[in-house]
Design a protein around this motif. Sequence first.
Motif, PDB file in Angstrom:
ATOM      1  N   SER A 269       0.810  -1.221   0.000  1.00 25.43           N
ATOM      2  CA  SER A 269       0.000   0.000   0.000  1.00 25.43           C
ATOM      3  C   SER A 269       0.840   1.267   0.000  1.00 25.43           C
ATOM      4  CB  SER A 269      -0.937   0.007   1.216  1.00 25.43           C
ATOM      5  OG  SER A 269      -0.225   0.278   2.411  1.00 25.43           O
ATOM      6  N   TRP A 292     -12.270   5.540  -4.972  1.00 25.21           N
ATOM      7  CA  TRP A 292     -11.783   4.278  -5.527  1.00 25.21           C
ATOM      8  C   TRP A 292     -11.375   3.311  -4.416  1.00 25.21           C
ATOM      9  CZ3 TRP A 292     -11.849   1.884 -10.089  1.00 25.21           C
ATOM     10  CH2 TRP A 292     -12.162   2.639 -11.223  1.00 25.21           C
ATOM     11  N   GLY A 293     -10.725   3.824  -3.385  1.00 25.63           N
ATOM     12  CA  GLY A 293     -10.302   2.968  -2.287  1.00 25.63           C
ATOM     13  C   GLY A 293     -11.476   2.292  -1.604  1.00 25.63           C
ATOM     14  N   GLY A 295     -14.479   1.729  -2.929  1.00 27.09           N
ATOM     15  CA  GLY A 295     -15.118   0.800  -3.858  1.00 27.09           C
ATOM     16  C   GLY A 295     -14.361  -0.507  -4.013  1.00 27.09           C
ATOM     17  N   VAL A 296     -13.042  -0.419  -4.186  1.00 27.90           N
ATOM     18  CA  VAL A 296     -12.240  -1.636  -4.322  1.00 27.90           C
ATOM     19  C   VAL A 296     -12.235  -2.416  -3.009  1.00 27.90           C
ATOM     20  CG1 VAL A 296      -9.933  -2.539  -4.813  1.00 27.90           C
ATOM     21  CG2 VAL A 296     -10.825  -0.630  -6.149  1.00 27.90           C
ATOM     22  N   GLY A 297     -12.250  -1.700  -1.881  1.00 24.46           N
ATOM     23  CA  GLY A 297     -12.336  -2.372  -0.587  1.00 24.46           C
ATOM     24  C   GLY A 297     -13.610  -3.181  -0.458  1.00 24.46           C
ATOM     25  N   ALA A 299     -15.208  -4.570  -2.914  1.00 21.86           N
ATOM     26  CA  ALA A 299     -15.025  -5.765  -3.752  1.00 21.86           C
ATOM     27  C   ALA A 299     -14.208  -6.826  -3.018  1.00 21.86           C
ATOM     28  CB  ALA A 299     -14.344  -5.373  -5.064  1.00 21.86           C
ATOM     29  N   GLY A 300     -13.174  -6.393  -2.295  1.00 21.02           N
ATOM     30  CA  GLY A 300     -12.369  -7.336  -1.531  1.00 21.02           C
ATOM     31  C   GLY A 300     -13.172  -8.047  -0.456  1.00 21.02           C
ATOM     32  N   VAL A 319      -6.875  -7.680  -1.456  1.00 23.10           N
ATOM     33  CA  VAL A 319      -7.595  -6.625  -2.188  1.00 23.10           C
ATOM     34  C   VAL A 319      -8.191  -5.615  -1.213  1.00 23.10           C
ATOM     35  CG1 VAL A 319      -9.566  -6.152  -3.701  1.00 23.10           C
ATOM     36  CG2 VAL A 319      -8.085  -8.129  -4.150  1.00 23.10           C
ATOM     37  N   ALA A 323      -6.639  -1.657  -0.725  1.00 23.94           N
ATOM     38  CA  ALA A 323      -7.506  -0.530  -1.072  1.00 23.94           C
ATOM     39  C   ALA A 323      -7.808   0.351   0.137  1.00 23.94           C
ATOM     40  CB  ALA A 323      -8.808  -1.044  -1.685  1.00 23.94           C
ATOM     41  N   THR A 324      -8.149  -0.268   1.249  1.00 27.65           N
ATOM     42  CA  THR A 324      -8.537   0.539   2.408  1.00 27.65           C
ATOM     43  C   THR A 324      -7.329   1.179   3.083  1.00 27.65           C
ATOM     44  OG1 THR A 324      -8.555  -1.470   3.781  1.00 27.65           O
ATOM     45  CG2 THR A 324     -10.649  -0.730   2.854  1.00 27.65           C
ATOM     46  N   MET A 391     -18.285   4.708  -0.760  1.00 24.74           N
ATOM     47  CA  MET A 391     -17.897   5.125  -2.105  1.00 24.74           C
ATOM     48  C   MET A 391     -18.938   6.073  -2.701  1.00 24.74           C
ATOM     49  SD  MET A 391     -17.432   2.798  -5.544  1.00 24.74           S
ATOM     50  CE  MET A 391     -19.207   2.535  -5.578  1.00 24.74           C
TER      51      MET A 391
END
Length: 401
Positions: A269, A292-293, A295-297, A299-300, A319, A323-324, A391
Amino acid sequence: MPPEARSQAEQSRRFLYLYALAAAGGAVAYVPFLTLLLPLRVTAMEGSDTVGVLAYIAFAGAISASLANIFFGWASDRTRNRRIWIAAGLALSCLLLVSVSRTGNPAELLALIVVWQIGLNMMLAPLAAWAGDCVPDGQKGRLGGLLACAPALGALSGAVITLPGVAEPDARLLIVAVIVALMVAPVLLFGRPRPMPHLMEAPEIQMPLNASILPRIDRTVARMWFARLLVQIAEAALFAYLLVWFATIDPTFGDNQTATVFTVVLALSIPAAMLAGKWSDRTDRPIVPLAWGAGVGAAGLVMMGLADGLVPAIAGYVVFGLATSVFLALHTSQTLRFLPRPATRGRDLGLFNLTNTVPSLIMPWLTLALVPVFGFDALFLVLAALAALAMLLLITLTRKI
């Protein structure tokens, strides 16, 4: 801008690096302890319900941390001296950390954790406000990238001290305290930040008659606050129960392996946060990396909820954690951009710090309500929904993003 003018408008690299080292020292003060050493200490106590005891400790510790952070932020505002509070908190928190080895039952441990949180936040609150006093907006993205080193070094310290044969359980606490002192003291002794008078002046938007600007700032601050709160609820759950979750999937996956996963994710990171922070400084779009962080978090977390083995479980956490970690590092520095009252900066950051501590009040009960009945899978899917909402809060801000 001429190079001379730009140099005068920017904070020195020495202060930025020493400040980032001190912030990392703050992470070392609690990351290995709360994620590894404290659960192991509770497990070693005969007849104790590990999950239940950890939940009560998290609850009581979060309350004391919340109140202490606000109070000592306010105290450093009133005294106009951040250094003295940082130094006092450093000494007190290190002493109390070492004293954990003397506790003999869960009640004693809980009481000591409450007092330790007070000492820790005596150091952390003025340290956070000091960045607002010294780092201009044009360097806040860079500062956020450097702050990504803090949790990584916190996790690395946990991985090192839990290596087999490195140290006995009681000695681990002493080692952590010494490392923290060595990391925080240099900025107090050698930081010498360049004066930034403009950061200590109240901007025109503080005037009550400026009604067209104030609502936008209030809306931005509120969304920033709630977005971080939602992400931190997920972060707090993984912070406290990742070791337990991995053990339910593979009982042979122990404390050192978990610490190693923490370290690898947080190490990755650092360059990601630095690149994102540099981009946000250059483009003056501080919200985009945060959205973005989150949103991707989310998904993880979905990946973790659907994982059917150790490898996909670790992949999902990588993931989420990557992201977080970027989100939290950049959010910490960019928060200073949206809290414009220098005279109450420490107090206001203390109120914003509730996004770090309130999740510890919510997370234990959320975990206890979901995990025993539905398992960790349901918990992760609920947390994914919270991160997705964060997000949406950020991506719909009216500020240019």
